[in-house]
Design a protein around this motif. Sequence first.
Motif, short mmCIF file in Angstrom:
data_model
loop_
_atom_site.label_atom_id
_atom_site.label_comp_id
_atom_site.label_asym_id
_atom_site.label_seq_id
_atom_site.Cartn_x
_atom_site.Cartn_y
_atom_site.Cartn_z
N ASP A 1 0.86 -1.18 0.00
CA ASP A 1 0.00 0.00 0.00
C ASP A 1 0.90 1.24 0.00
OD1 ASP A 1 1.02 -0.07 2.55
OD2 ASP A 1 -0.90 -0.04 3.57
N GLN A 2 0.31 2.42 -0.07
CA GLN A 2 1.10 3.66 -0.15
C GLN A 2 1.87 3.95 1.12
OE1 GLN A 2 -1.48 6.77 -1.54
NE2 GLN A 2 -1.35 6.06 -3.65
N LEU A 3 1.47 3.38 2.24
CA LEU A 3 2.20 3.59 3.49
C LEU A 3 3.32 2.57 3.67
CD1 LEU A 3 -0.79 4.38 5.88
CD2 LEU A 3 0.79 5.98 4.79
N LYS A 4 3.43 1.62 2.73
CA LYS A 4 4.45 0.57 2.76
C LYS A 4 4.33 -0.31 4.00
CE LYS A 4 7.78 3.19 0.04
NZ LYS A 4 9.13 3.73 -0.04
N ILE A 5 3.09 -0.61 4.39
CA ILE A 5 2.86 -1.43 5.57
C ILE A 5 2.42 -2.84 5.19
CG2 ILE A 5 1.42 -1.69 7.63
CD1 ILE A 5 1.31 1.38 7.77
N ILE A 6 1.47 -2.95 4.27
CA ILE A 6 0.89 -4.23 3.89
C ILE A 6 1.08 -4.44 2.39
CG2 ILE A 6 -1.24 -5.59 3.77
CD1 ILE A 6 -2.24 -3.94 6.15
N SER A 7 1.45 -5.67 2.02
CA SER A 7 1.55 -5.97 0.59
C SER A 7 0.38 -6.85 0.16
CB SER A 7 2.87 -6.67 0.26
OG SER A 7 2.94 -7.92 0.89
N TYR A 8 0.01 -6.70 -1.10
CA TYR A 8 -1.11 -7.42 -1.67
C TYR A 8 -0.68 -8.07 -2.98
CZ TYR A 8 -3.78 -4.48 1.51
OH TYR A 8 -4.25 -3.85 2.64
N PRO A 9 -1.23 -9.25 -3.28
CA PRO A 9 -0.96 -9.82 -4.61
C PRO A 9 -1.48 -8.86 -5.67
CG PRO A 9 -2.11 -11.40 -3.20
CD PRO A 9 -2.10 -10.09 -2.48
N TYR A 10 -0.69 -8.64 -6.70
CA TYR A 10 -1.09 -7.69 -7.74
C TYR A 10 -1.33 -8.37 -9.08
CZ TYR A 10 -1.04 -3.80 -10.98
OH TYR A 10 -1.38 -2.92 -11.97
N HIS A 11 -0.37 -9.20 -9.52
CA HIS A 11 -0.45 -9.74 -10.87
C HIS A 11 0.40 -10.99 -10.97
CE1 HIS A 11 -1.17 -9.50 -15.16
NE2 HIS A 11 0.13 -9.51 -15.42
N THR A 12 0.03 -11.89 -11.86
CA THR A 12 0.83 -13.06 -12.18
C THR A 12 1.16 -13.03 -13.65
OG1 THR A 12 -0.28 -14.35 -10.46
CG2 THR A 12 0.92 -15.57 -12.14
N ILE A 13 2.44 -13.20 -13.97
CA ILE A 13 2.88 -13.20 -15.36
C ILE A 13 3.22 -14.64 -15.74
CG2 ILE A 13 4.63 -12.37 -16.97
CD1 ILE A 13 5.00 -9.95 -15.10
N ASP A 14 2.59 -15.14 -16.78
CA ASP A 14 2.89 -16.47 -17.30
C ASP A 14 4.09 -16.34 -18.24
OD1 ASP A 14 3.00 -18.91 -18.68
OD2 ASP A 14 0.82 -19.15 -18.57
N ARG A 15 5.20 -16.95 -17.89
CA ARG A 15 6.43 -16.80 -18.66
C ARG A 15 6.34 -17.43 -20.04
NH1 ARG A 15 11.52 -18.06 -14.92
NH2 ARG A 15 12.52 -17.47 -16.85
N LYS A 16 5.47 -18.42 -20.22
CA LYS A 16 5.32 -19.04 -21.54
C LYS A 16 4.49 -18.17 -22.48
CE LYS A 16 6.04 -23.61 -19.80
NZ LYS A 16 5.93 -25.00 -20.00
N LYS A 17 3.54 -17.45 -21.94
CA LYS A 17 2.70 -16.57 -22.75
C LYS A 17 3.32 -15.19 -22.93
CE LYS A 17 -1.65 -18.74 -21.50
NZ LYS A 17 -2.95 -18.57 -20.83
N THR A 18 4.22 -14.80 -22.04
CA THR A 18 4.84 -13.48 -22.07
C THR A 18 6.36 -13.65 -22.03
OG1 THR A 18 2.97 -12.71 -20.76
CG2 THR A 18 4.81 -11.20 -20.99
N PRO A 19 6.98 -13.90 -23.20
CA PRO A 19 8.44 -14.11 -23.20
C PRO A 19 9.23 -12.86 -22.79
CG PRO A 19 7.56 -14.18 -25.44
CD PRO A 19 6.39 -14.07 -24.51
N ASP A 20 8.66 -11.67 -23.03
CA ASP A 20 9.34 -10.42 -22.63
C ASP A 20 8.78 -9.95 -21.28
OD1 ASP A 20 10.94 -8.21 -22.61
OD2 ASP A 20 9.90 -7.17 -24.24
N TYR A 21 8.94 -10.79 -20.26
CA TYR A 21 8.36 -10.48 -18.95
C TYR A 21 9.07 -9.31 -18.26
CZ TYR A 21 12.16 -13.59 -17.47
OH TYR A 21 13.37 -14.18 -17.28
N ILE A 22 10.32 -9.04 -18.61
CA ILE A 22 11.02 -7.88 -18.04
C ILE A 22 10.30 -6.58 -18.44
CG2 ILE A 22 13.19 -6.59 -18.02
CD1 ILE A 22 13.35 -9.23 -16.53
N PHE A 23 9.84 -6.51 -19.69
CA PHE A 23 9.09 -5.35 -20.15
C PHE A 23 7.80 -5.19 -19.35
CE2 PHE A 23 5.89 -3.49 -23.02
CZ PHE A 23 6.48 -2.26 -23.24
N GLU A 24 7.11 -6.31 -19.09
CA GLU A 24 5.87 -6.26 -18.31
C GLU A 24 6.13 -5.78 -16.88
OE1 GLU A 24 2.71 -6.71 -19.41
OE2 GLU A 24 3.64 -6.84 -21.38
N ILE A 25 7.19 -6.27 -16.28
CA ILE A 25 7.55 -5.83 -14.92
C ILE A 25 7.86 -4.34 -14.91
CG2 ILE A 25 9.28 -6.06 -13.09
CD1 ILE A 25 9.41 -9.07 -13.84
N ASN A 26 8.60 -3.88 -15.92
CA ASN A 26 8.93 -2.45 -16.01
C ASN A 26 7.67 -1.59 -16.15
OD1 ASN A 26 10.87 -0.33 -16.08
ND2 ASN A 26 10.54 -0.18 -18.28
#
Length: 65
Positions: free
Chosen positions: A22-47
């Motif tokens: 969160d914006q206060l950097k207290i609690i983290s939440y699952p945000y997204h899952t990247i499938d490496r087989k469907k998204t070969p350029d996963y570094i771009f997605e992370i960026n």
Amino acid sequence: MIKKRIMGIDFGDVKIGIAITDQLKIISYPYHTIDRKKTPDYIFEINKIILKKNIDTVVVGLPLT
């Protein structure tokens, strides 16, 4: 003022899990899952997420395999 966040990355053989605090950097939440087989350029997605969510710190889990 835009508050920065922390991103956690969990690299797996098939998928990459992304969690963001969160914006206060207290609690983290699952945000997204990247499938490496469907998204070969996963570094771009992370960026894209880093820019979109105003990330200033990235924590990467230790892959065991």
